[in-house]
Design a protein around this motif. Structure first.
Motif, PDB file in Angstrom:
ATOM      1  N   TRP A 172     -21.524  33.132 -14.932  1.00 11.90           N
ATOM      2  CA  TRP A 172     -22.105  32.313 -13.872  1.00 11.90           C
ATOM      3  C   TRP A 172     -22.864  33.188 -12.876  1.00 11.90           C
ATOM      4  O   TRP A 172     -22.469  34.314 -12.595  1.00 11.90           O
ATOM      5  N   PHE A 186     -24.365  27.228  -5.213  1.00  8.51           N
ATOM      6  CA  PHE A 186     -23.825  26.634  -6.427  1.00  8.51           C
ATOM      7  C   PHE A 186     -23.573  27.733  -7.442  1.00  8.51           C
ATOM      8  O   PHE A 186     -24.256  28.762  -7.445  1.00  8.51           O
ATOM      9  N   ARG A 187     -22.601  27.512  -8.312  1.00  6.93           N
ATOM     10  CA  ARG A 187     -22.410  28.381  -9.465  1.00  6.93           C
ATOM     11  C   ARG A 187     -23.262  27.803 -10.586  1.00  6.93           C
ATOM     12  O   ARG A 187     -23.251  26.593 -10.845  1.00  6.93           O
ATOM     13  N   TYR A 188     -23.981  28.659 -11.293  1.00  3.83           N
ATOM     14  CA  TYR A 188     -25.016  28.213 -12.219  1.00  3.83           C
ATOM     15  C   TYR A 188     -24.967  29.023 -13.498  1.00  3.83           C
ATOM     16  O   TYR A 188     -24.732  30.233 -13.483  1.00  3.83           O
ATOM     17  N   TRP A 195     -28.651  23.666 -18.899  1.00  5.16           N
ATOM     18  CA  TRP A 195     -28.032  24.376 -17.778  1.00  5.16           C
ATOM     19  C   TRP A 195     -26.970  23.503 -17.100  1.00  5.16           C
ATOM     20  O   TRP A 195     -26.974  22.276 -17.224  1.00  5.16           O
ATOM     21  N   LEU A 197     -24.558  23.431 -13.281  1.00  7.58           N
ATOM     22  CA  LEU A 197     -24.251  24.025 -11.976  1.00  7.58           C
ATOM     23  C   LEU A 197     -23.174  23.201 -11.290  1.00  7.58           C
ATOM     24  O   LEU A 197     -22.935  22.043 -11.635  1.00  7.58           O
TER      25      LEU A 197
END
Length: 231
Positions: A172, A186-188, A195, A197
């Motif tokens: 991430w 945000f974690r992506y 994708w 997030l």
């Protein structure tokens, strides 16, 4: 995260592998049937979607409820409604452009409705899991034999849960996007399927997944009128 039931319709973003498989079957036939708005109106928390900078189509997906009927999470769609059937007939349909926004109520740890157990608190990981499983439900390999699909879904769903449970891992990265105009981390992560997030806003956790639409430059905001998503 607790297992939830679906209110209004089946679809992506449920909390077990069998529900992900049901969502895949739904996507196989297309999501053209508009979802009932009733379940969304029962929620005690605000729904989120892409902000007003996005001017394309918007559509309902599904909500998830606890055993006592309390709405716990749900999703709204933006762009082209994904369908696996089209991908079988036309490989170029894999370029479909869509973004799904998942809203999860922020809940503390609490006793189950029947008083027999304790439910875990919801978290950013909850939103990441629902987003990851949702992406799987509409992107499983179209050429795969139906007999092998469940094994694939089970394997990939377990992997999605593992990833969601370790948001600090190198899989991430951090992406800052506006939520109601406020920059929010945000974690992506990206994969061959699209994708995913996940992050938090006031009173809720927000997840999102998509394909063909870049997450960079997106913004999220409270949906003022959820009935406008009925199409």
């Amino acid at each position: 995260m607790e297992t939830t039931s679906r209110v209004g319709a089946q679809g992506a973003g449920t909390a077990d592998a069998s529900a992900v498989d049901a969502a895949a079957k739904d996507a196989e036939g297309g999501l053209g049937t508009r979802r009932a708005v009733d379940g969304y109106l029962l929620a005690s928390f605000p729904w989120y979607g892409l902000d007003e900078a996005y001017t394309g189509p918007r559509w309902l997906m599904q909500v998830g409820a606890a055993a006592d009927g309390t709405v716990e999470h749900g999703a709204t769609g933006h762009g082209e409604e994904p369908t696996l059937r089209i991908e079988r007939a036309d490989p170029h349909a894999a370029k479909q452009r869509f973004t799904v926004v998942v809203t999860v109520a922020s809940r503390p740890g609490r006793r189950s409705a029947d008083g027999t157990g304790v439910l875990e608190a919801t978290s950013v990981s909850s939103a990441a899991w629902l987003a990851g499983s949702g992406l799987l439900s509409c992107t499983w390999p179209a050429q795969m034999e139906r007999a092998l699909r469940q094994d694939w879904l089970d394997q990939q769903t377990a992997l999605a849960w593992e990833l969601a449970d370790h948001l600090d891992d190198s899989a991430w990265s951090t992406l800052s996007l506006p939520v109601d105009g406020v920059p929010t981390d945000f974690r992506y992560r990206e994969s061959e399927y699209g994708w995913v997030l996940a992050g938090s806003a006031e009173g809720v956790h927000i997840g999102a997944y998509g394909r063909g639409m870049s997450a960079y430059g997106m913004g999220f905001s409270v949906i003022k009128d959820i009935t406008a998503y009925r199409g």
